[in-house]
Scaffold this active site. Structure first.
Site, short mmCIF file in Angstrom:
data_model
loop_
_atom_site.label_atom_id
_atom_site.label_comp_id
_atom_site.label_asym_id
_atom_site.label_seq_id
_atom_site.Cartn_x
_atom_site.Cartn_y
_atom_site.Cartn_z
CD GLU A 299 -3.06 4.18 8.45
OE1 GLU A 299 -2.85 3.00 8.77
OE2 GLU A 299 -2.14 4.96 8.11
CG ASP B 93 0.69 4.69 -0.48
OD1 ASP B 93 0.11 5.03 0.57
OD2 ASP B 93 1.89 4.94 -0.71
ZN LIG Z 1 0.54 2.29 6.12
#
Ligand SMILES: [Zn+2]
Length: 439
Positions: free
Chosen positions: A298, A379
């Site tokens: 996030e 990611d």
């Molecule tokens: Zn995400």
């Protein structure tokens, strides 16, 4: 209400005989400009150079998952599919029937009748009637979906809670919809020739405004948000954010468990309303190290300003859509089908909805592709920030297991609507990172 309809059609060409550019000509130029801006934004802001990990690595990741977990995820999605596609088809058919026949126009007229056919009553009540009719007719499929969630134990909600959520979302749509409808048709009346320009600017401004206010005005309608309790995990997450150079005032915990067993986290808002939110279910289900991995993902969204990117592209797309609707809406055969003489009258609102529905379907796979690339970058950020691909992979397995994900969904479904890389792609990305960093 159609006084300006005829006038506009006299100027259907892009230039008058004296060489001056007509409103229609300006609309064509504006649409071209917006399309170029959208393409440039997409080219510069979307991380295209991040293709998924090789298929062989994905298949190796798939083999590492428990067979029964994979089977259960596939069965769950197989059970959801008929409800989802039925809702999509019925929604499309209803929109086309209302928009491309005089039926929708008559519904708008009917809604305005108790108020003497006043334009504002037609615009707001007629508009909402059209919007809610489609919702109402797809309601059985939403209920069907809920029975699947219940059967697989993913929902923690009874039918009462489900109905309350539904009514809340109708109320939010009605408030936003009424304001937009009233604003739009007021502008159309004030400026019959240039409404598309004001409408485009207004649509773009609305997208930006909603990005700011949704987290503080709308999200609290559905969930309670509380700052994460002080403790080792909160300290760890705060120092992670500091290390990352992302100022995060607070990590908020949403009481998602009132609705679902699924685990998730997200960032929303812009500037002063920006927040990182984790589901309470995630804190309950996952190890602290896995929560850290999720929050690192996030933080990647925050650091790369993904909410801004989405807002900018959404604003450009909304503005382009308004101009395109104005241009397509002056096509006489379409108006004849709908039984209206101008796209700008409230009775033509169902035609607008039909066009928007078709455009929305065409945009679905493009939006999914953009989203997947942005998610892959978050990611990669999480892997680089934590330097812990093993936990990242464990977190992906946990997410897929708890959320009943299909770890390797059918290709067509993935291309159509997957907003995130698949579980096996994300696991493979972690393995690639481990290889490259010599872990
Ligand atoms: Zn995400």
């Amino acid at each position: 209400m159609s006084a300006h309809g005829g006038r506009e059609r006299h100027e259907a060409g892009t230039a008058r005989r004296d060489g001056a550019v007509t409103p229609r000509g300006w609309a064509v130029l504006t649409l071209a400009g917006l399309a170029v801006a959208l393409l440039v934004a997409a080219a510069l802001l979307v991380p295209w150079s991040r293709p998924p990990a090789p298929r062989a690595d994905q298949l190796a990741a798939l083999r590492a998952l428990p067979v029964d977990q994979v089977a259960r995820g596939r069965a769950f999605h197989g059970a959801l599919r008929p409800a989802g596609w039925s809702a999509l088809v019925v929604g499309l058919v209803v929109a086309l029937l209302l928009g491309l026949t005089p039926v929708g126009g008559r519904l708008v007229e009917l809604a305005g009748r108790p108020f003497g056919g006043h334009w504002a009553a037609q615009a707001v009540l007629g508009g909402l009637a059209v919007m809610f009719l489609a919702d109402l007719l797809t309601l059985p499929f939403a209920a069907w979906r809920q029975t699947v969630l219940n059967r697989y134990g993913l929902s923690t909600q009874g039918w009462g809670g489900w109905a309350v959520d539904l009514l809340k979302s109708y109320a939010v749509s009605a408030v936003i919809g009424a304001l937009v409808l009233l604003g739009f048709y007021t502008v159309v009346r004030l400026s019959p020739r240039w409404w598309w320009a004001f409408g485009a600017a207004g649509a773009a401004a609305l997208v930006v405004l909603l990005s700011f206010v949704l987290p503080v005005l709308v999200e609290p309608v559905f969930n309670r948000f509380t700052p994460m309790e002080p403790g080792p995990l909160r300290t760890e997450l705060t120092s992670l954010a500091a290390r990352d150079g992302v100022p995060v005032r607070d990590v908020l915990v949403a009481d998602a468990s009132r609705r679902t067993r699924a685990v998730n986290a997200y960032v929303s808002g812009l500037g002063p309303t920006r927040r990182v939110v984790v589901y309470d279910t995630l804190l309950r289900e996952a190890d602290p190290a896995e929560v850290t991995s999720v929050v690192a993902h996030e933080l990647g969204h925050a650091k790369d300003r993904d909410v801004w990117t989405g807002t900018l592209m959404g604003a450009l797309g909304a503005a382009a859509a308004v101009v395109a609707l104005y241009l397509i809406g002056s096509w006489a055969p379409l108006l004849r089908l709908a039984g209206v003489d101008s796209i700008a009258q409230p009775r033509a609102f169902p035609l607008l909805i039909a066009l928007v529905t078709v455009a929305g379907l065409m945009a679905t796979p493009v939006q999914a592709l953009v989203s997947r690339r942005v998610e892959a970058r978050a990611d990669a950020h999480a892997l680089a920030l934590t330097g812990d691909p093993v936990t990242f992979e464990a977190m992906q397995r946990r997410l897929a297991g708890v959320n009943l994900a299909d770890p390797d969904p059918p290709r067509w479904e993935y291309l159509w609507s997957a907003s995130h890389p698949s579980t096996v792609e994300r696991m493979a990305a972690a393995r690639a990172y481990a290889r490259e960093s010599g872990g």
